[in-house]
Design an enzyme around this catalytic site. Structure first.
Site, mmCIF file in Angstrom:
data_model
loop_
_atom_site.group_PDB
_atom_site.id
_atom_site.type_symbol
_atom_site.label_atom_id
_atom_site.label_comp_id
_atom_site.label_asym_id
_atom_site.label_seq_id
_atom_site.Cartn_x
_atom_site.Cartn_y
_atom_site.Cartn_z
ATOM 1 N N CYS A 10 0.859 -1.182 0.000
ATOM 2 C CA CYS A 10 0.000 0.000 0.000
ATOM 3 C C CYS A 10 0.895 1.231 0.000
ATOM 4 C CB CYS A 10 -1.012 -0.019 1.144
ATOM 5 S SG CYS A 10 -0.342 0.276 2.790
ATOM 6 N N ARG A 16 -3.546 -0.485 5.347
ATOM 7 C CA ARG A 16 -4.107 -1.552 4.520
ATOM 8 C C ARG A 16 -3.195 -2.760 4.367
ATOM 9 N NH1 ARG A 16 -5.265 2.463 -0.317
ATOM 10 N NH2 ARG A 16 -3.319 3.219 0.586
#
Length: 192
Positions: A10, A16
């Site tokens: 990410c 994430r």
């Protein structure tokens, strides 16, 4: 060779990608009872957070699902991480494009996370090598899954995974749900 290695990418490697890294490990362990069958790691394309712990709301969301953020430290993408990985799963088109420009040889095994999950869900398990549950068999099955997904790349829409940084707990929960949903068919394909 084994274990099958998944690199999650990410932007800053604090929300994430670490959630995906740790959720994949958790889900493999829940099904197979052996988290070592798959090696899940993560990195970011930005340098801002290198060495930092997981973003607190991301860590809370991960723990609420049964995962752990213990020992996590953000790292920057590097050639050795890419080369050691059997599949690279990005959160967005931006990270995908970064890999396309920086590591073009990795493109056949690079996908958006949600795209790869949809592709994995559509692959007939009979197309993959039979697994005896060993690390070597899971690795062979994973490599075949990636090759099959690459051949079908255009059969599913690719969706980005929104960046929850600075957002509400509800947004982190939604992103956690989307990551989990994308990983379910991948874990099923690897461990069936």
């Amino acid at each position: 060779m084994p274990p099958f290695t998944v690199l999650h990418v990410c932007m800053g490697n604090i929300c994430r990608s670490p959630m995906a890294e740790r959720l994949l490990t958790l889900r493999v362990n829940q099904i197979a009872g052996d988290e070592d069958l798959v090696y899940s790691h993560s990195c970011g394309i930005g340098l801002w957070h290198v060495g930092e712990r997981m973003n607190p709301p991301a860590a809370r969301e991960l723990r609420s699902r049964g995962g752990t953020d213990a020992g996590f430290k953000a790292q920057h993408i590097a050639r050795d991480l890419v080369e050691a990985s059997d599949v690279i799963l990005t959160a967005t088109d931006e990270q995908y494009e970064y890999i396309a420009e920086t590591f073009p040889d990795a493109l056949p095994r690079t996908f958006l996370l949600r795209h790869f999950g949809r592709l994995a869900a559509g692959i007939d398990p009979n197309e993959l090598p039979v697994s005896d549950g060993s690390a070597a068999a899971v690795h062979a099955r994973g490599v075949a899954l990636v090759a099959a997904a690459d051949r079908r790349r255009d059969s599913q829409d690719a969706e980005n995974l929104d960046d929850p940084w600075g957002e509400s707990p509800a947004i982190f929960r939604r992103i956690g749900d989307e990551i989990d949903e994308a990983l379910k068919p991948v874990v099923a394909a690897l461990l069936s």
